[in-house]
Scaffold this active site. Structure first.
Site, PDB file in Angstrom:
ATOM      1  N   SER A   2     -13.564  -5.709   1.494  1.00  0.00           N
ATOM      2  CA  SER A   2     -14.532  -5.213   0.496  1.00  0.00           C
ATOM      3  C   SER A   2     -15.978  -5.485   0.883  1.00  0.00           C
ATOM      4  CB  SER A   2     -14.251  -5.806  -0.892  1.00  0.00           C
ATOM      5  OG  SER A   2     -13.159  -5.165  -1.497  1.00  0.00           O
ATOM      6  N   TYR A  16       0.825  -1.218   0.000  1.00  0.00           N
ATOM      7  CA  TYR A  16       0.000   0.000   0.000  1.00  0.00           C
ATOM      8  C   TYR A  16       0.851   1.257   0.000  1.00  0.00           C
ATOM      9  CZ  TYR A  16      -3.711  -3.223   1.502  1.00  0.00           C
ATOM     10  OH  TYR A  16      -4.606  -4.255   1.601  1.00  0.00           O
ATOM     11  N   GLY A  27     -17.130   0.034  -3.036  1.00  0.00           N
ATOM     12  CA  GLY A  27     -18.043   1.162  -3.153  1.00  0.00           C
ATOM     13  C   GLY A  27     -19.219   0.919  -4.069  1.00  0.00           C
ATOM     14  N   LYS A  37     -23.349   4.284  -5.564  1.00  0.00           N
ATOM     15  CA  LYS A  37     -22.812   5.501  -6.188  1.00  0.00           C
ATOM     16  C   LYS A  37     -22.414   5.298  -7.648  1.00  0.00           C
ATOM     17  CE  LYS A  37     -18.066   5.031  -4.372  1.00  0.00           C
ATOM     18  NZ  LYS A  37     -17.079   5.670  -3.461  1.00  0.00           N
ATOM     19  N   LEU A  54     -21.525  -1.296  -3.843  1.00  0.00           N
ATOM     20  CA  LEU A  54     -22.741  -1.629  -3.094  1.00  0.00           C
ATOM     21  C   LEU A  54     -23.326  -0.427  -2.345  1.00  0.00           C
ATOM     22  CD1 LEU A  54     -21.656  -5.153  -1.851  1.00  0.00           C
ATOM     23  CD2 LEU A  54     -23.614  -4.657  -3.335  1.00  0.00           C
TER      24      LEU A  54
END
Length: 350
Positions: free
Chosen positions: A238, A53, A243, A248, A245
């Site tokens: 997740s 990351y 995102g 948007k 679900l």
């Protein structure tokens, strides 16, 4: 915040884990600090990061998230109150992790990875050290639903699981890691790690971090039984399907600043029948008077085989919504309605 035991260990982790992968790219260090302060004030004691990351992976930002976490731990002086999980990459051609060469799950690479992670985190040990993805040549993700070739292809220089376990055993004995887990792993992989440990080779796997959400319940196919019988805790990532679900991205929308808009990395949730299934779950959520994001997060939290749900946020209100899911009263009626949709639509986003 409810605490749950991590596998057969003496670690108690909050049912919500704070994911960190956007820090250092989509989020600044100050925003990461703000999220950690808020999450821990709400009772979260569990942080998940990785040497990979921030996301998307690139050499300029690799390790930035661990540094932010480490700076926060130092600033708050609370290392003994935090369960810190990080990860080592599996086989990858990305060469910036090891100074200009590919990486595998061999001794030199794992030792290099843990030492660099400990330095960035500013700590002498990590509570949970995870293999981010297998070294084997398998389809990406939780529990592969189909193979492209049969027999399955294999790397000629595949590192034996017992060799990787031997390195992890060294790290436990040195006190650099307390426990180890796997991620993006299959049923076969988990059982091989268990079998080798039961023969006395290395430490026993305590957790698996795999995707799990309304449109990807592949964990329930085989892994749920494996993990229940072998006491391997599921850390579900997740829960909101990157995102998707939340609604948007409905009707092809591309909101400004959203991950899929910025990085075009949402293909896992843009598969055939995904949009229709997501819309159906959104409609179901609203029929119960619950916003889709809250409903999706509450679903994951209320599956009894989930030890902890890993939430991520780029804005504080995202975090507040995810934390609020712990207060949603999940009913038998909700579960039956979700299961009815799943029976018809399956797992469109494995």
């Amino acid at each position: 915040m409810e605490m749950r035991r991590l596998g057969r260990t003496d670690l108690s982790v909050s049912r919500i884990c704070l994911g960190t992968m956007t820090w250092g790219q989509q989020n600044t260090e100050a925003q990461g600090f703000e999220q950690m302060d808020a999450a821990f004030a709400a009772g979260v004691n569990f942080l998940d990061t990785a040497e990979l990351y921030s996301i998307p992976p690139k050499p300029e930002t690799q390790g930035s998230t661990e540094r932010i976490v480490g700076n926060w731990l130092k600033a708050r002086g609370n290392r003994d109150k935090v369960v810190v999980a990080t990860k080592v990459v599996g086989r990858t051609v990305m060469d910036w992790f090891r100074g200009g060469r590919p990486s595998k799950l061999v001794r030199a690479d794992i030792c290099d990875a843990i030492d660099k992670s400990l330095t960035r985190l500013g700590t002498d040990y990590v509570d949970l050290y995870q293999l981010h993805f297998p070294e084997r040549k398998i389809p990406w993700g939780a529990n592969p639903t189909r193979y492209g070739t049969w027999p399955a292809e294999r790397h000629e220089d595949e590192t034996p699981i017992e060799e990787t376990l031997g390195v992890l055993d060294e790290l436990v004995k040195l006190g650099k890691i307390r426990h180890f887990g796997v991620s993006n792993e299959s049923s076969w992989g988990v059982m091989r790690f268990v079998a080798e440990a039961d023969k006395g080779i290395g430490p026993r796997v305590v957790s698996i971090q795999n995707a799990y959400n309304l449109v990807n319940r592949t964990f329930e196919v085989n892994l749920a039984e494996v993990c229940e019988r072998e006491d391997v805790a599921l850390l579900a990532y997740s829960p909101l399907g990157q995102g998707y679900l939340t609604g948007k991205y409905d009707n092809g929308a591309k909101p400004e600043g959203a991950r899929s808009t910025l990085f075009n990395r949402g293909q896992r949730y843009e598969t055939p029948n995904a949009a229709e299934t997501i819309a159906e779950y959104s409609k179901l959520a609203r029929s119960f008077g619950v916003e889709p994001a809250l409903f999706a997060a509450a679903f994951v939290l209320n599956q009894n085989f989930v030890a902890s749900s890993i939430i991520g946020a780029t804005k504080m209100w995202h975090l507040e919504t995810a934390l609020a899911a712990a207060d949603v009263k999940w009913t038998e009626e909700m579960q039956k309605a979700v299961d009815a949709i799943h029976q018809r639509t399956g797992n469109p986003c494995p």
